[in-house]
Motif scaffolding. Sequence first.
Motif, mmCIF file in Angstrom:
data_model
loop_
_atom_site.group_PDB
_atom_site.id
_atom_site.type_symbol
_atom_site.label_atom_id
_atom_site.label_comp_id
_atom_site.label_asym_id
_atom_site.label_seq_id
_atom_site.Cartn_x
_atom_site.Cartn_y
_atom_site.Cartn_z
ATOM 1 N N ASP A 1 0.857 -1.200 0.000
ATOM 2 C CA ASP A 1 0.000 0.000 0.000
ATOM 3 C C ASP A 1 0.886 1.240 0.000
ATOM 4 O OD1 ASP A 1 -1.884 1.974 0.453
ATOM 5 O OD2 ASP A 1 -2.088 1.519 2.594
ATOM 6 N N THR A 2 0.793 2.042 -1.061
ATOM 7 C CA THR A 2 1.679 3.218 -1.139
ATOM 8 C C THR A 2 1.004 4.517 -0.725
ATOM 9 O OG1 THR A 2 1.112 3.500 -3.472
ATOM 10 C CG2 THR A 2 3.159 2.323 -2.967
ATOM 11 N N ASN A 3 -0.336 4.530 -0.593
ATOM 12 C CA ASN A 3 -0.977 5.807 -0.250
ATOM 13 C C ASN A 3 -1.673 5.776 1.110
ATOM 14 O OD1 ASN A 3 -3.078 4.176 -0.927
ATOM 15 N ND2 ASN A 3 -4.056 5.587 -2.359
ATOM 16 N N ILE B 1 -5.016 -0.479 1.712
ATOM 17 C CA ILE B 1 -5.197 -1.515 0.690
ATOM 18 C C ILE B 1 -4.062 -1.430 -0.333
ATOM 19 C CG2 ILE B 1 -6.788 -0.101 -0.742
ATOM 20 C CD1 ILE B 1 -8.342 -2.921 -0.978
ATOM 21 N N ASP C 1 -1.908 -1.483 -3.805
ATOM 22 C CA ASP C 1 -2.221 -0.753 -5.032
ATOM 23 C C ASP C 1 -1.180 -1.032 -6.109
ATOM 24 O OD1 ASP C 1 -0.102 1.092 -4.136
ATOM 25 O OD2 ASP C 1 -1.640 1.834 -2.735
#
Length: 522
Positions: free
Chosen positions: A20-22, A26, A28
């Motif tokens: 999850d990068t943001n 969840i 992505d």
Amino acid sequence: MKQWLKDAVFYEIYPQSFCDTNGDGIGDLPGITSKLDYIKGLGCNALWINPCFDSPFKDAGYDVRDYKKVAPRYGTNEDLAQLFRTAHEKGMHVLLDLVPGHTSEEHPWFKASSQVEKNEYSGRYIWTDHCFAGGDGMPFIGGETDRNGTYILNFFKCQPALNYGYGKIHESWQQPTDAPDCRATVEAIKDVMRFWLAMGCDGFRVDMAFSLVKNDTHHKKYTCAIWRDIAAMLQEEYPQAALISEWNAPRLALKNGFDMDFMLSGTHNGYDWLMRAYDGTMDSNPHNIGKAYFCKDSGTGIDKFLDDWLPSYKATHKDGLYCLITCNHDTIRPAAGLTTDELRIAYAMLFTMPGAPFLYYGDEIGMRYQKLPTKEGGYFRTGSRTPMQWAPGKNLGFSDAAPESLYLPVDPSADAPTVAQQQEDPNSLWHTVQSILAFRHAHRDLDSDAPFKVLFAPKAKGDYRPFAWRRGKLICAVNPAGAQAELPLKLKEGTRTLFVIGSAEVRGEDLILGDQSFAVLG
Ligand code: NOJ
Ligand code: CA
């Protein structure tokens, strides 16, 4: 055979749970792109990504609402294009998941199809001609639409079956596969494939590839004809694009357009005996295993696997690849039933057999099956879909989100395995996987289509149950049991061990394999 498949080793990614990068909890697409170097460093040079398309997620994305749009929770179409570009720069390939058998009930095609007035999509799904007509033996839904008819389901209630027609027809509402409606469905799926291929995708894993035509013959004559038609389109327009089927019927799949087919887990089939051997159903207590070939004390011989796998391999190895998997998003993780030492030699065999191997994310560190309530139609499968464990610390490195807002919780145990810890430890499972895959890539004799022959596969006698096989000029051998085994292989003078897990010694014409050991000789 498509050139890139010869040396392909696949890594399956469940996009929800990888990276999850943001910080929304969840996984992505930018997360997957950011981990390509990790995947390549492990030795996998190709990906299969589970469905990442717009969906109401009643079956984790296998209920597609828009085939041509990345689900916003994973990013944008441009993020996917970027993933393709970055992968290609690194010499990697990417397969998407194609779901041709059904859509979501929220797909615009289905909404149009449900209308009373006849329109372009009236025949895109399988409808009967009356609200009381039942489903001719197939699961169906009635009473939900204004249209006077029932519709056939392909899997869950949320997944109406697309209309590819019927083989044997015995109701007036059943259409032959060459009816214009059925042909239009095939063309619509080709259009979806072209859309992603043009963007840089390298092919597809095909969901329920067997399920297209209803009342098809035992040999799936009509379904096979559709796949040959689709494969011909690929051959013409995207000759390097690859197709792998969820079918476990290589005699059908590999002779009818697929480059690869999966050997899937099924109760008491060959794969089950190799890796799992659960008692009873798939969702029985995963810790009750113990009969698998790779369990140290199971007493199970390799014949249980070979009786199933070998005839299929022999009948199809000239047509395509029958592929072995560590696990997938539908099965209980192998670490539920195998210890780390058992996993090492299990993977060593899977990765030196013919076919392109598929490693399910996290199996390289022995991620464990979690007992969890169902999520997005996962049921017992949910426990194999938890976040990737990258490093000790917050959410085990998966996400910056608050732990309670993760898609699924991370493994809560104090000794949950992580990539960072295992990369530091030269004796870790991660290093075993990395070294066997490096060895595979360094030897053309271990290519997916290189020759294979059984060398030594005695029936189990107590703890004596080794297995040896030839790949080109190499000999591979495994001893899963807790006692040393002597293998009378008639080895040529000068034969040496090239790769060993546990212990292995060439003594005259014999190979002495230590307990729970694996070796490659040459
Ligand atoms: C097989 C997929 O692997 C599974 O996850 C899904 O639920 C069904 N097909 C329905 O698409
Ligand atoms: Ca995210």
